[in-house]
Design a protein around this motif. Structure first.
Motif, PDB file in Angstrom:
ATOM      1  N   UNK A 106       0.932  -1.213  -0.095  1.00 30.14           N
ATOM      2  CA  UNK A 106       0.133   0.122   0.152  1.00 30.14           C
ATOM      3  C   UNK A 106       0.819   1.174   0.109  1.00 30.14           C
ATOM      4  N   UNK A 107       1.842   1.406   0.955  1.00 28.12           N
ATOM      5  CA  UNK A 107       2.886   2.436   0.854  1.00 28.12           C
ATOM      6  C   UNK A 107       3.392   2.629  -0.596  1.00 28.12           C
ATOM      7  N   UNK A 108       3.981   1.406  -1.115  1.00 27.17           N
ATOM      8  CA  UNK A 108       4.790   1.593  -2.448  1.00 27.17           C
ATOM      9  C   UNK A 108       3.427   2.152  -3.485  1.00 27.17           C
ATOM     10  N   UNK A 109       2.247   1.784  -3.604  1.00 26.57           N
ATOM     11  CA  UNK A 109       1.246   2.301  -4.542  1.00 26.57           C
ATOM     12  C   UNK A 109       1.215   3.821  -4.180  1.00 26.57           C
ATOM     13  N   UNK A 110       0.964   4.051  -2.755  1.00 27.76           N
ATOM     14  CA  UNK A 110       0.784   5.568  -2.512  1.00 27.76           C
ATOM     15  C   UNK A 110       1.753   6.492  -2.961  1.00 27.76           C
ATOM     16  N   UNK A 111       3.216   6.044  -2.543  1.00 29.30           N
ATOM     17  CA  UNK A 111       4.421   6.758  -2.981  1.00 29.30           C
ATOM     18  C   UNK A 111       4.165   6.947  -4.425  1.00 29.30           C
ATOM     19  N   UNK A 112       3.800   5.741  -5.356  1.00 30.71           N
ATOM     20  CA  UNK A 112       4.001   5.908  -6.768  1.00 30.71           C
ATOM     21  C   UNK A 112       2.836   7.024  -7.216  1.00 30.71           C
ATOM     22  N   UNK A 113       1.759   6.767  -6.610  1.00 28.98           N
ATOM     23  CA  UNK A 113       0.726   7.772  -6.896  1.00 28.98           C
ATOM     24  C   UNK A 113       0.969   9.214  -6.761  1.00 28.98           C
ATOM     25  N   UNK A 114       1.600   9.281  -5.583  1.00 25.90           N
ATOM     26  CA  UNK A 114       1.910  10.637  -5.231  1.00 25.90           C
ATOM     27  C   UNK A 114       2.987  11.322  -6.116  1.00 25.90           C
ATOM     28  N   UNK A 115       3.957  10.479  -6.651  1.00 25.61           N
ATOM     29  CA  UNK A 115       4.944  10.962  -7.579  1.00 25.61           C
ATOM     30  C   UNK A 115       4.343  11.228  -8.772  1.00 25.61           C
ATOM     31  N   UNK A 116       3.303  10.446  -9.411  1.00 29.27           N
ATOM     32  CA  UNK A 116       2.590  10.581 -10.646  1.00 29.27           C
ATOM     33  C   UNK A 116       1.975  11.917 -10.429  1.00 29.27           C
ATOM     34  N   UNK A 117       1.235  12.220  -9.192  1.00 31.38           N
ATOM     35  CA  UNK A 117       0.449  13.566  -9.411  1.00 31.38           C
ATOM     36  C   UNK A 117       1.226  14.659  -9.221  1.00 31.38           C
ATOM     37  N   UNK A 118       2.558  14.420  -8.904  1.00 29.67           N
ATOM     38  CA  UNK A 118       3.373  15.916  -8.852  1.00 29.67           C
ATOM     39  C   UNK A 118       3.806  15.818 -10.094  1.00 29.67           C
ATOM     40  N   UNK A 119       4.086  14.789 -10.906  1.00 29.36           N
ATOM     41  CA  UNK A 119       4.602  14.783 -12.148  1.00 29.36           C
ATOM     42  C   UNK A 119       3.426  15.248 -13.175  1.00 29.36           C
ATOM     43  N   UNK A 120       2.253  14.829 -13.077  1.00 34.65           N
ATOM     44  CA  UNK A 120       1.341  15.279 -13.448  1.00 34.65           C
ATOM     45  C   UNK A 120       0.698  17.043 -13.505  1.00 34.65           C
ATOM     46  N   UNK A 121       1.009  17.504 -12.314  1.00 36.47           N
ATOM     47  CA  UNK A 121       0.802  18.879 -12.342  1.00 36.47           C
ATOM     48  C   UNK A 121       1.809  19.370 -12.778  1.00 36.47           C
ATOM     49  N   UNK A 122       3.191  19.002 -12.799  1.00 36.02           N
ATOM     50  CA  UNK A 122       4.295  19.716 -13.326  1.00 36.02           C
ATOM     51  C   UNK A 122       4.073  19.666 -14.988  1.00 36.02           C
ATOM     52  N   UNK A 123       3.731  18.557 -15.526  1.00 38.08           N
ATOM     53  CA  UNK A 123       3.633  18.454 -16.770  1.00 38.08           C
ATOM     54  C   UNK A 123       2.512  19.120 -17.574  1.00 38.08           C
TER      55      UNK A 123
END
Length: 362
Positions: A106-123
């Motif tokens: 769960x922590x791995x998935x949340x960490x990946x989703x958080x990273x994707x969210x940050x990349x999404x906002x930046x992109x």
């Protein structure tokens, strides 16, 4: 296996607690037998029995509660946004090991989703800022009298406006797909005339946009040859034609952008394993995609090595927004199909499998 011992494992908590009870009974019984043989007073035997049982219970309880305390601490940290914490003891062979593994995943998935969210906002911010800045510069020049409002200047402004429109449209498509509000209207159709129309439309769009620089989501290459290979010619399929159009158009767009000058893009269609199912392939002659990037190709805003490793790509071969393949993946997922990168001796090969008629397979 049912009953009170159903699913019992050699190192499960049930086994440990059962062993604790059995050992406590044996200790008590053994001490009573010693008391009877040695004529020791019963009160001393009782005290020794209680102390031994408490020590054994404390040992077992600590082995069970310590991991729970750590899990609670890690879960609390994750709930506050710290996705770096992990639970130790995931290799335990009991229920606590299973829980630790689940929490870590769960922590791995949340960490990946958080990273994707940050990349999404930046992109998204980057993709929006570029055409907005260009459109603003054009309009400021017109207002300040630096440039005249002639057709060439207006075409430049139109180019940036169209780029914004395409980006917003693709974001809306993804939003609808995520929320499940895109209905699937599947029907039976003939594959050859359908794909032939998609290819003709792609050529027409490229020719129409050749005079205007490429924006996000549509290529302007007119030097790449599109080839259609459908076997058998009377092949039919059962799918949502509009959604499938998104898949094929985006795959063609991506392949053309990364093709060498005067390259060839092939759309190949074959009958699938099930009635009315369809196997599609889109092949190009570009630099290809490294195998290490295959799992990331269909992520949103991912432009990876394939987008940047095309030294021979002709004019108009910009990397786009990285949304096209994400939309293709979601459209295929709506059908319950599969899309992925396959091995190819040259260039890139994308495979699409659509399941056809589910009621026939069941």
């Amino acid at each position: 296996m049912s009953g009170p011992f159903g699913g019992l494992r050699p190192f499960s908590i049930k086994t440990k607690l059962g062993t604790l009870v059995v050992v406590s009974v044996f200790i008590t019984t053994g001490l009573l037998m010693v008391a009877m043989e040695t004529e020791t007073e019963l009160r001393f035997i009782t005290v020794f029995s209680v102390i031994a049982t408490l020590l054994l219970t404390q040992f077992v309880a600590h082995s069970l509660t310590a991991p729970l305390d750590e899990m609670n601490s890690v879960a609390r940290a994750v709930s506050h946004g710290d996705y770096t914490r992990r639970v130790r003891g995931a290799d335990r062979r009991d229920e606590l090991g299973d829980v630790a593994t689940t929490i870590n995943r769960m922590a791995d998935d949340l960490e990946a989703q958080d990273q994707q969210r940050k990349e999404l906002v930046a992109n998204v911010s980057h993709e929006l800022r570029t055409p907005i800045a260009g459109l603003r510069a054009v309009l400021e020049n017109v207002v300040d009298g630096v440039s005249a409002a002639d057709p060439e200047t207006m075409r430049t402004a139109l180019k940036q406006t169209e780029r914004l429109g395409r980006l917003v449209e693709t974001l809306l498509d993804l939003s609808r797909l995520d929320n499940g509000v895109v209905p699937l209207r599947a029907r039976r159709f003939e594959v050859w005339p359908y794909l032939s129309g998609v290819l003709k439309e792609a050529n027409m769009v490229a020719s129409a946009r050749a005079g205007i620089a490429s924006g996000s989501g549509s290529h302007t290459r007119t030097d790449v040859h599109l080839h259609l290979d459908v076997t058998p010619p009377e092949l039919t399929a059962h799918a949502d034609a509009e959604r499938l159009h998104q898949v094929v158009a985006n795959l063609i767009d991506n392949a053309v952008k990364h093709s060498p000058p005067h390259g060839r893009v092939t759309v190949r269609a074959r009958r699938g394993l099930y009635p009315e199912s369809l196997d599609l392939e889109v092949l190009d002659e570009g630099p290809g995609i490294p195998e290490s990037e295959w799992h990331r190709v269909f992520e949103r805003f991912n432009r990876g090595s394939h987008a940047n490793a095309a030294p021979h790509a002709g004019p108009g071969s910009d990397g786009g927004t990285g949304l096209g393949l994400a939309i293709a993946r979601w459209a295929v997922d709506l059908h319950g199909g599969h899309i992925g990168v396959a091995e190819s001796p040259r260039g890139c090969r994308i495979q699409v499998t659509l399941p056809g008629l589910p009621e026939v397979r069941s």
